[in-house]
Design a protein around this motif. Structure first.
Motif, PDB file in Angstrom:
ATOM      1  N   ALA A 184       0.844  -1.206   0.000  1.00 38.54           N
ATOM      2  CA  ALA A 184       0.000   0.000   0.000  1.00 38.54           C
ATOM      3  C   ALA A 184       0.878   1.255   0.000  1.00 38.54           C
ATOM      4  O   ALA A 184       0.590   2.233  -0.707  1.00 38.54           O
ATOM      5  CB  ALA A 184      -0.919  -0.008   1.218  1.00 38.54           C
ATOM      6  N   ARG A 185       1.962   1.231   0.773  1.00 36.65           N
ATOM      7  CA  ARG A 185       2.890   2.376   0.778  1.00 36.65           C
ATOM      8  C   ARG A 185       3.535   2.536  -0.591  1.00 36.65           C
ATOM      9  O   ARG A 185       3.742   3.664  -1.071  1.00 36.65           O
ATOM     10  CB  ARG A 185       3.983   2.158   1.836  1.00 36.65           C
ATOM     11  CG  ARG A 185       3.481   2.206   3.257  1.00 36.65           C
ATOM     12  CD  ARG A 185       4.595   1.838   4.230  1.00 36.65           C
ATOM     13  NE  ARG A 185       4.108   1.752   5.593  1.00 36.65           N
ATOM     14  CZ  ARG A 185       4.831   1.310   6.614  1.00 36.65           C
ATOM     15  NH1 ARG A 185       6.082   0.910   6.414  1.00 36.65           N
ATOM     16  NH2 ARG A 185       4.317   1.263   7.824  1.00 36.65           N
ATOM     17  N   PHE A 186       3.866   1.406  -1.217  1.00 40.12           N
ATOM     18  CA  PHE A 186       4.499   1.446  -2.543  1.00 40.12           C
ATOM     19  C   PHE A 186       3.553   2.079  -3.559  1.00 40.12           C
ATOM     20  O   PHE A 186       3.952   2.946  -4.343  1.00 40.12           O
ATOM     21  CB  PHE A 186       4.880   0.016  -2.946  1.00 40.12           C
ATOM     22  CG  PHE A 186       5.671  -0.098  -4.216  1.00 40.12           C
ATOM     23  CD1 PHE A 186       6.744   0.739  -4.472  1.00 40.12           C
ATOM     24  CD2 PHE A 186       5.354  -1.059  -5.166  1.00 40.12           C
ATOM     25  CE1 PHE A 186       7.487   0.623  -5.653  1.00 40.12           C
ATOM     26  CE2 PHE A 186       6.088  -1.185  -6.342  1.00 40.12           C
ATOM     27  CZ  PHE A 186       7.148  -0.337  -6.584  1.00 40.12           C
ATOM     28  N   GLU A 187       2.290   1.679  -3.537  1.00 34.33           N
ATOM     29  CA  GLU A 187       1.297   2.233  -4.480  1.00 34.33           C
ATOM     30  C   GLU A 187       1.166   3.744  -4.283  1.00 34.33           C
ATOM     31  O   GLU A 187       1.161   4.503  -5.251  1.00 34.33           O
ATOM     32  CB  GLU A 187      -0.076   1.576  -4.272  1.00 34.33           C
ATOM     33  CG  GLU A 187      -0.136   0.102  -4.606  1.00 34.33           C
ATOM     34  CD  GLU A 187      -0.287  -0.177  -6.101  1.00 34.33           C
ATOM     35  OE1 GLU A 187      -0.283   0.789  -6.886  1.00 34.33           O
ATOM     36  OE2 GLU A 187      -0.379  -1.360  -6.472  1.00 34.33           O
ATOM     37  N   ARG A 188       1.086   4.165  -3.026  1.00 32.54           N
ATOM     38  CA  ARG A 188       0.964   5.606  -2.753  1.00 32.54           C
ATOM     39  C   ARG A 188       2.244   6.327  -3.183  1.00 32.54           C
ATOM     40  O   ARG A 188       2.202   7.410  -3.767  1.00 32.54           O
ATOM     41  CB  ARG A 188       0.685   5.861  -1.263  1.00 32.54           C
ATOM     42  CG  ARG A 188      -0.684   5.416  -0.811  1.00 32.54           C
ATOM     43  CD  ARG A 188      -1.088   6.072   0.516  1.00 32.54           C
ATOM     44  NE  ARG A 188      -0.195   5.755   1.609  1.00 32.54           N
ATOM     45  CZ  ARG A 188      -0.305   4.676   2.393  1.00 32.54           C
ATOM     46  NH1 ARG A 188      -1.275   3.810   2.193  1.00 32.54           N
ATOM     47  NH2 ARG A 188       0.535   4.469   3.374  1.00 32.54           N
ATOM     48  N   GLY A 189       3.390   5.702  -2.896  1.00 31.27           N
ATOM     49  CA  GLY A 189       4.674   6.302  -3.260  1.00 31.27           C
ATOM     50  C   GLY A 189       4.834   6.452  -4.759  1.00 31.27           C
ATOM     51  O   GLY A 189       5.369   7.466  -5.235  1.00 31.27           O
ATOM     52  N   LEU A 190       4.368   5.446  -5.505  1.00 30.60           N
ATOM     53  CA  LEU A 190       4.479   5.536  -6.974  1.00 30.60           C
ATOM     54  C   LEU A 190       3.672   6.708  -7.507  1.00 30.60           C
ATOM     55  O   LEU A 190       4.099   7.384  -8.457  1.00 30.60           O
ATOM     56  CB  LEU A 190       3.998   4.226  -7.623  1.00 30.60           C
ATOM     57  CG  LEU A 190       4.923   3.018  -7.474  1.00 30.60           C
ATOM     58  CD1 LEU A 190       4.245   1.762  -8.029  1.00 30.60           C
ATOM     59  CD2 LEU A 190       6.267   3.248  -8.184  1.00 30.60           C
ATOM     60  N   ARG A 191       2.521   6.966  -6.885  1.00 30.76           N
ATOM     61  CA  ARG A 191       1.709   8.112  -7.331  1.00 30.76           C
ATOM     62  C   ARG A 191       2.435   9.426  -7.035  1.00 30.76           C
ATOM     63  O   ARG A 191       2.437  10.349  -7.849  1.00 30.76           O
ATOM     64  CB  ARG A 191       0.331   8.082  -6.658  1.00 30.76           C
ATOM     65  CG  ARG A 191      -0.564   6.956  -7.168  1.00 30.76           C
ATOM     66  CD  ARG A 191      -2.029   7.199  -6.860  1.00 30.76           C
ATOM     67  NE  ARG A 191      -2.357   7.117  -5.451  1.00 30.76           N
ATOM     68  CZ  ARG A 191      -2.633   5.980  -4.808  1.00 30.76           C
ATOM     69  NH1 ARG A 191      -2.619   4.824  -5.448  1.00 30.76           N
ATOM     70  NH2 ARG A 191      -2.923   5.991  -3.518  1.00 30.76           N
ATOM     71  N   VAL A 192       3.056   9.503  -5.874  1.00 27.37           N
ATOM     72  CA  VAL A 192       3.824  10.708  -5.516  1.00 27.37           C
ATOM     73  C   VAL A 192       5.006  10.871  -6.472  1.00 27.37           C
ATOM     74  O   VAL A 192       5.276  11.970  -6.979  1.00 27.37           O
ATOM     75  CB  VAL A 192       4.326  10.640  -4.059  1.00 27.37           C
ATOM     76  CG1 VAL A 192       5.193  11.857  -3.731  1.00 27.37           C
ATOM     77  CG2 VAL A 192       3.158  10.555  -3.093  1.00 27.37           C
ATOM     78  N   ALA A 193       5.710   9.752  -6.737  1.00 25.99           N
ATOM     79  CA  ALA A 193       6.883   9.817  -7.638  1.00 25.99           C
ATOM     80  C   ALA A 193       6.468  10.263  -9.032  1.00 25.99           C
ATOM     81  O   ALA A 193       7.182  11.039  -9.685  1.00 25.99           O
ATOM     82  CB  ALA A 193       7.581   8.457  -7.673  1.00 25.99           C
ATOM     83  N   ALA A 194       5.323   9.776  -9.489  1.00 22.24           N
ATOM     84  CA  ALA A 194       4.845  10.153 -10.833  1.00 22.24           C
ATOM     85  C   ALA A 194       4.601  11.659 -10.893  1.00 22.24           C
ATOM     86  O   ALA A 194       4.973  12.334 -11.866  1.00 22.24           O
ATOM     87  CB  ALA A 194       3.572   9.379 -11.188  1.00 22.24           C
ATOM     88  N   ALA A 195       3.982  12.192  -9.854  1.00 25.92           N
ATOM     89  CA  ALA A 195       3.715  13.639  -9.813  1.00 25.92           C
ATOM     90  C   ALA A 195       5.028  14.407  -9.700  1.00 25.92           C
ATOM     91  O   ALA A 195       5.223  15.450 -10.345  1.00 25.92           O
ATOM     92  CB  ALA A 195       2.799  13.964  -8.632  1.00 25.92           C
TER      93      ALA A 195
END
Ligand SMILES: [Fe+2]
Length: 207
Positions: free
Chosen positions: A193-204
C-alpha cells in the motif's frame, strides 16, 4: 497544522502486542511505550521551546534545539512506519515483490542485502529502510546510524529498527535471530500500500 504546536500524538500499536511471532509482548510494549512514546513527548517539548525563541536566544541553543527536533521527528516517523509494517505473516508478494525482483535480480537477493545491512548495524543503533526515491522512482535500501541519516526525498516502504532496544530484551546480542523474527512478522500488504501511494507521488514529482 501549525508549525511548532507541540501537539504530536502517540499512535497506538496497530496490532495486539501479544500477537507477534517470536517478538514478545513485553519487548513490543516497552519499545512502543518507552522509546517511541518518549520521542513524541520530547518532540513536543522541543517544539514548544523552539516556539519561544527570540532574537536574544543564543544561536547555539537554537542549533541544539533544531538538532533534537529532527532527531525526535524522524524517530516518531520511523517508529510509526516500523510498527505499521509489523503484525503480518511475513509472506512477501504483490507489486513491490515484482519491483524488488526487477531491481535486485530476485526479491530473495534484496532480502539478503537488507538483512546484511541490518547486521552491519547490530550491537549499535540505527535503521534499515527500503525506500522509494522520488527523483527517478528507484527502490533503494539505506542504512542510518541514528535517526537523521535518511535518504532525502524518499518514501519509506519497509522500516526495520536496529536500535538495541528493539531486540535486546528477547534476543540479547543475537541480532540474526531478531532479523529472522522481524521478517516473520512483516505486513507486506502494508508495504504494498505504501508502494502504491509512493508511486503516485513519484509520478507527480517527476512530471
Ligand atoms: Fe526503536
Amino acid at each position: 497544522m501549525k508549525a511548532l504546536a507541540g501537539a504530536n500524538e502517540v499512535v497506538p500499536l496497530p496490532f495486539r502486542a501479544s500477537s507477534l511471532h517470536g517478538l514478545s509482548e513485553r519487548l513490543i510494549t516497552s519499545h512502543h511505550d518507552n522509546n517511541y512514546a518518549s520521542a513524541v513527548k520530547n518532540l513536543n517539548l522541543v517544539e514548544r521551546q523552539l516556539a519561544g525563541i527570540e532574537a536574544t536566544t543564543p544561536p547555539f541553543v537554537v542549533a541544539a534545539l533544531r538538532d533534537r527536533e529532527l532527531t525526535f521527528r524522524n524517530s516518531k516517523t520511523l517508529h510509526e512506519a516500523y510498527f505499521g509494517n509489523l503484525g503480518g505473516d511475513g509472506k512477501r508478494g504483490g507489486k513491490v515483490e515484482t519491483a524488488l525482483a526487477d531491481a535486485y535480480g530476485g526479491s530473495a537477493r534484496w532480502e539478503e542485502q537488507f538483512r546484511m545491512t541490518g547486521l552491519g548495524l547490530g550491537g549499535g543503533s540505527g535503521w534499515v529502510v527500503l525506500a522509494l526515491e522520488l527523483e527517478g522512482g528507484a527502490l533503494r535500501t539505506v542504512a542510518s546510524g541514528n535517526h537523521t541519516q535518511s535518504l532525502e526525498s524518499s518514501v519509506p516502504l519497509l522500516v526495520m529498527d536496529m536500535y538495541e532496544h528493539s531486540y535486546q530484551m528477547d534476543f540479547g546480542a543475537a541480532v540474526p535471530r531478531y532479523i529472522d523474527a522481524f521478517f516473520a512478522n512483516v505486513r507486506w500488504d502494508e508495504v504494498n500500500a505504501r508502494f502504491e501511494r509512493g508511486l503516485r507521488v513519484a509520478a507527480a514529482w517527476n512530471s
